[in-house]
Design a protein around this motif. Structure first.
Motif, PDB file in Angstrom:
ATOM      1  N   ALA A 210       0.780  -1.239   0.000  1.00 30.12           N
ATOM      2  CA  ALA A 210       0.000   0.000   0.000  1.00 30.12           C
ATOM      3  C   ALA A 210       0.812   1.291   0.000  1.00 30.12           C
ATOM      4  CB  ALA A 210      -0.949   0.004   1.207  1.00 30.12           C
ATOM      5  N   CYS A 211       2.053   1.276   0.469  1.00 26.18           N
ATOM      6  CA  CYS A 211       2.837   2.512   0.530  1.00 26.18           C
ATOM      7  C   CYS A 211       3.406   2.872  -0.840  1.00 26.18           C
ATOM      8  CB  CYS A 211       3.994   2.367   1.521  1.00 26.18           C
ATOM      9  SG  CYS A 211       3.493   2.533   3.242  1.00 26.18           S
ATOM     10  N   ARG A 212       3.839   4.115  -0.977  1.00 25.94           N
ATOM     11  CA  ARG A 212       4.560   4.530  -2.184  1.00 25.94           C
ATOM     12  C   ARG A 212       5.886   3.765  -2.258  1.00 25.94           C
ATOM     13  NH1 ARG A 212       4.155  11.027  -0.752  1.00 25.94           N
ATOM     14  NH2 ARG A 212       2.383  10.766   0.651  1.00 25.94           N
ATOM     15  N   PRO A 213       6.377   3.472  -3.451  1.00 28.43           N
ATOM     16  CA  PRO A 213       7.681   2.777  -3.571  1.00 28.43           C
ATOM     17  C   PRO A 213       8.824   3.754  -3.277  1.00 28.43           C
ATOM     18  CG  PRO A 213       6.817   3.281  -5.734  1.00 28.43           C
ATOM     19  CD  PRO A 213       5.745   3.677  -4.754  1.00 28.43           C
ATOM     20  N   LEU A 214       8.847   4.218  -2.037  1.00 28.03           N
ATOM     21  CA  LEU A 214       9.769   5.271  -1.624  1.00 28.03           C
ATOM     22  C   LEU A 214      10.344   4.896  -0.272  1.00 28.03           C
ATOM     23  CD1 LEU A 214      10.635   8.312  -2.267  1.00 28.03           C
ATOM     24  CD2 LEU A 214       8.707   8.950  -0.809  1.00 28.03           C
ATOM     25  N   ILE A 366      13.785  18.609  -9.051  1.00 27.75           N
ATOM     26  CA  ILE A 366      12.574  17.979  -9.586  1.00 27.75           C
ATOM     27  C   ILE A 366      12.641  17.868 -11.106  1.00 27.75           C
ATOM     28  CG2 ILE A 366      10.072  18.296  -9.854  1.00 27.75           C
ATOM     29  CD1 ILE A 366      10.046  19.518  -7.063  1.00 27.75           C
ATOM     30  N   ALA A 367      13.203  18.880 -11.749  1.00 27.01           N
ATOM     31  CA  ALA A 367      13.238  18.893 -13.214  1.00 27.01           C
ATOM     32  C   ALA A 367      14.123  17.793 -13.782  1.00 27.01           C
ATOM     33  CB  ALA A 367      13.724  20.261 -13.699  1.00 27.01           C
ATOM     34  N   TYR A 368      15.140  17.388 -13.050  1.00 23.90           N
ATOM     35  CA  TYR A 368      16.123  16.445 -13.594  1.00 23.90           C
ATOM     36  C   TYR A 368      16.052  15.044 -12.964  1.00 23.90           C
ATOM     37  CZ  TYR A 368      18.655  19.948 -16.319  1.00 23.90           C
ATOM     38  OH  TYR A 368      19.001  20.882 -17.251  1.00 23.90           O
ATOM     39  N   PHE A 369      15.611  14.954 -11.731  1.00 23.10           N
ATOM     40  CA  PHE A 369      15.623  13.644 -11.070  1.00 23.10           C
ATOM     41  C   PHE A 369      14.656  12.691 -11.766  1.00 23.10           C
ATOM     42  CE2 PHE A 369      14.121  10.765  -7.621  1.00 23.10           C
ATOM     43  CZ  PHE A 369      15.316  10.099  -7.425  1.00 23.10           C
ATOM     44  N   GLU A 370      15.125  11.478 -12.078  1.00 27.12           N
ATOM     45  CA  GLU A 370      14.352  10.546 -12.892  1.00 27.12           C
ATOM     46  C   GLU A 370      13.347   9.731 -12.095  1.00 27.12           C
ATOM     47  OE1 GLU A 370      16.978   8.132 -15.154  1.00 27.12           O
ATOM     48  OE2 GLU A 370      17.933   9.810 -16.194  1.00 27.12           O
ATOM     49  N   GLY A 371      13.575   9.593 -10.785  1.00 28.07           N
ATOM     50  CA  GLY A 371      12.644   8.828  -9.963  1.00 28.07           C
ATOM     51  C   GLY A 371      11.391   9.627  -9.642  1.00 28.07           C
ATOM     52  N   VAL A 372      10.407   8.939  -9.033  1.00 28.33           N
ATOM     53  CA  VAL A 372       9.148   9.586  -8.648  1.00 28.33           C
ATOM     54  C   VAL A 372       9.098   9.653  -7.122  1.00 28.33           C
ATOM     55  CG1 VAL A 372       6.629   9.506  -8.770  1.00 28.33           C
ATOM     56  CG2 VAL A 372       8.007   8.697 -10.700  1.00 28.33           C
ATOM     57  N   ARG A 373       8.973  10.873  -6.599  1.00 25.44           N
ATOM     58  CA  ARG A 373       8.939  11.062  -5.144  1.00 25.44           C
ATOM     59  C   ARG A 373       7.544  11.403  -4.627  1.00 25.44           C
ATOM     60  NH1 ARG A 373      14.217  14.935  -4.870  1.00 25.44           N
ATOM     61  NH2 ARG A 373      13.353  15.536  -6.898  1.00 25.44           N
ATOM     62  N   TYR A 374       6.574  11.544  -5.536  1.00 29.17           N
ATOM     63  CA  TYR A 374       5.187  11.825  -5.154  1.00 29.17           C
ATOM     64  C   TYR A 374       5.077  13.018  -4.203  1.00 29.17           C
ATOM     65  CZ  TYR A 374       4.506   7.138  -7.047  1.00 29.17           C
ATOM     66  OH  TYR A 374       4.490   6.047  -7.874  1.00 29.17           O
ATOM     67  N   GLY A 375       5.889  14.026  -4.418  1.00 30.37           N
ATOM     68  CA  GLY A 375       5.816  15.226  -3.594  1.00 30.37           C
ATOM     69  C   GLY A 375       6.531  15.117  -2.264  1.00 30.37           C
ATOM     70  N   HIS A 376       7.235  14.012  -2.019  1.00 31.89           N
ATOM     71  CA  HIS A 376       7.955  13.844  -0.754  1.00 31.89           C
ATOM     72  C   HIS A 376       9.452  14.033  -1.014  1.00 31.89           C
ATOM     73  CE1 HIS A 376       8.214  12.373   3.403  1.00 31.89           C
ATOM     74  NE2 HIS A 376       9.363  11.879   3.030  1.00 31.89           N
ATOM     75  N   PHE A 377      10.031  15.091  -0.406  1.00 27.93           N
ATOM     76  CA  PHE A 377      11.388  15.472  -0.787  1.00 27.93           C
ATOM     77  C   PHE A 377      12.400  15.480   0.366  1.00 27.93           C
ATOM     78  CE2 PHE A 377       8.455  17.886  -3.622  1.00 27.93           C
ATOM     79  CZ  PHE A 377       8.703  17.164  -4.773  1.00 27.93           C
TER      80      PHE A 377
END
Length: 594
Positions: A210-214, A366-377
């Motif tokens: 259920a969690c984000r893959p983060l 954000i513009a360059y990082f290839e992964g997805v952080r779903y707004g969590h930085f």
């Protein structure tokens, strides 16, 4: 002979209200000695023991000529003692100063036991001050320190016992929480503690399903008797709250121990790699962590924590204007916007160029990082580990892990109940973001190209939205996992429910699934099998005795790492209007004419 009852005023440090009377019974002679010591301290007179053996206890006031005297004898046929004679009157002036012979380390330990049970951080200087205020007795700092150590050992066991119990404790975790991972490792011929790894099945299930893959990775140094380092890997739930997945304690932070920790994480997640998308990992990217991630999670996207990067930038340049432009660059969604901000910074200071070589934008922007952080930085686990280290460093290792388990259990229960009360499709924080996107969508003109593609037109630009692939040319939808205002406009134009196009990890159903499993209680340690004991029911014998690590705390007061509260606050995003591109307001509140 006088039959008097002596009463001491009760206070927060008193164990009980001690009294004496003829015929009064005590379960054993030690209880009798303690009661008389409490009375002597309370009434400020010195006690002198005349006789003390298996059958009797006689004590008197130490002042010559004072008649106070008590005679306690063993009752026949039972282990109890009773007061046979009591002269309860004092004719002496008692102790005239603040020092008292009966105020021993043992008495201090008993006096503060209740307070230490509630607050292991109770400091020796607080102990000696409270004893002086409550009892009118002065004890030294060393007496207070030793009294606390003795009380802590009585309540929680010694540090050495904590390490010895680790194999049995791990067995109990595996037994009461099937599917959990709990293992301890020793090193050397003396079996000195080396590593401990614990991950509960409830956490594993919630993260995978259920969690984000983060994942967040960080550590905190422990300051107990044998030092050590606490490592943690944590996910993030739908409401952006921390979700600890695995916890480890190692004797020392090292590249080798980080490599081992990530190896255990890979094993933990390995059986589910087919179902899990590529991980995004946040850390401060120390060398040991970088090498361990590259070795065991070679396909993962590994980025800097934005707080760590921004603090380094702020401390390097100490220029408010530069820092503001830097945050605009951080949140820029496209490379064109990012490069424009970099040019602005270079105009102010050429020194930013070598800084960007040290912190490549591909690892945080954000513009360059290839992964997805779903707004969590940023790393929330840093604050959590710091609090755990602060609250638990006085406890033996088993008690420390129990404290953490209790906190995890409480979080699971509270969040499970909270999730069951929600009736929306998405969790509340995401619901608010979607409603803002819907409100902003009213500013746009929608042109439909075909069944799935739309042109979203504003006075400044046109964005292309593909509702099947869930992609917008502004990149916000794919980066944050939530429909942007352009996507909301496209979806509303064709009668779709915008809420249904958020990533599944933001739904109430996923949140409930995250906390659906229970973390079960561990039996009291009196029921554990310790090293050397035989097995029952076919369970293997625990034949290893873990000794403390070689790392001992050096003498002297340890240095405190002061963490500013504002460091843990998520950096406030600078809002930029999509129409006029000015800072400080959104399109919804823009007053510029269309």
């Amino acid at each position: 002979m006088a039959d008097h009852a002596l009463t001491v005023p009760n206070d927060s440090l008193s164990l009980a209200e001690p009294t004496l009377s003829i015929g009064q019974e005590f379960p054993d002679v030690e209880t009798c000695r303690r009661t008389l010591k409490d009375i002597a301290i309370a009434l400020h007179f010195d006690l002198r023991i005349v006789k003390s053996d298996r059958s009797r206890f006689i004590a008197k006031c130490s002042k010559e000529g004072c008649p106070w005297r008590v005679h306690v004898a063993k009752c026949p046929g039972v282990p109890t003692f009773s007061i046979r004679t009591l002269h309860g009157e004092h004719t002496c002036e008692g102790v005239q100063n603040l020092h008292h012979q009966q105020a021993s380390v043992g008495w201090v330990a008993r006096s503060v036991e209740a307070r230490i049970r509630d607050n292991p951080q109770y400091k020796p200087k607080e102990i000696l001050q409270d004893i002086r205020d409550q009892h009118g007795v002065a004890v030294s700092y060393m007496q207070a320190w030793r009294g606390k150590e003795r009380s802590m050992a009585a309540l929680h066991g010694t540090y050495e016992e904590g390490y010895r119990l680790l194999p049995a404790y791990c067995e109990q975790i595996r037994k009461t929480n099937p599917g959990s991972i709990a293992s301890v490792f020793a090193t050397g011929q003396e079996n000195c503690f080396h590593r401990l790894f614990i991950s509960y099945r409830a956490s594993i299930y919630g993260f995978i399903n259920a969690c984000r893959p983060l994942l967040e990775l960080d550590k905190a140094n422990l300051k107990g008797k044998y030092l050590g380092t606490l490592l943690c890997a944590a996910g993030v739930d739908a409401e952006d709250a921390l979700f600890p997945l695995a916890i480890a304690i190692v004797d020392v932070e090292s590249d080798e121990n980080w490599m081992w920790f990530m190896s255990e994480l890979r094993k933990l997640l390995g059986v589910n790699t087919d179902n899990m998308p590529r991980l995004t990992i946040l850390s401060e990217r120390q060398r040991g962590i970088v090498e361990a991630v590259e070795t065991h999670f070679p396909s993962a996207f590994h980025c800097f924590c934005l707080r760590y990067v921004s603090e380094n930038f702020r401390d390097t340049f100490k220029n408010t204007k530069l820092v503001n432009i830097f945050w605009n660059a951080v949140y820029a969604l496209t490379t064109v916007e990012f490069e424009a901000k970099i040019s602005e910074m270079v105009e102010i200071s050429q020194d930013v160029i070598p800084w960007f070589q040290q912190f490549p934008p591909q690892l945080w922007a954000i513009a360059y990082f290839e992964g997805v952080r779903y707004g969590h930085f940023t790393l929330g686990v840093t604050e959590l580990l710091y609090n755990w280290a602060l609250e638990c460093h006085e406890l033996p290792v088993v008690q420390m892990m129990e404290y953490i388990r209790h906190q995890l259990t409480s979080w699971f229960n509270d969040r499970r109940e909270m999730g069951m009360r929600w009736t929306s499709i998405l969790v509340p924080s995401t619901e608010r973001q979607i409603m803002e996107a819907i409100a902003d969508a009213r500013c746009y003109q929608v042109l439909r190209a075909n069944e799935i593609e739309f042109e979203i037109v504003s006075t400044e630009r046109t964005n292309i939205v593909d509702i099947r692939s869930r992609v917008c040319s502004c990149r916000r939808w794919q980066l944050y996992g939530l429909p942007c205002a352009h996507a909301a406009a496209a979806l509303l134009s064709c009668g779709q429910n915008v809420h249904l196009f958020a990533e599944p990890c933001f739904t109430v159903a996923s949140y409930r699934e995250t906390y659906s499993q229970m973390i079960n209680a561990i039996p009291d340690k009196s029921r554990w099998k310790e090293p050397g004991e035989g097995a029952e029911g076919g369970v293997a014998k625990l034949d290893i005795t873990i000794r403390p690590p070689k790392t001992r705390r050096p003498p002297g007061r340890p240095k405190k790492k002061v963490l500013r509260v504002e460091n843990f606050k998520r950096p406030k995003r600078i809002v930029q209007c999509g129409r006029c591109h000015l800072l400080g307001h959104s399109q919804k509140k823009c007053t510029m004419p269309i």
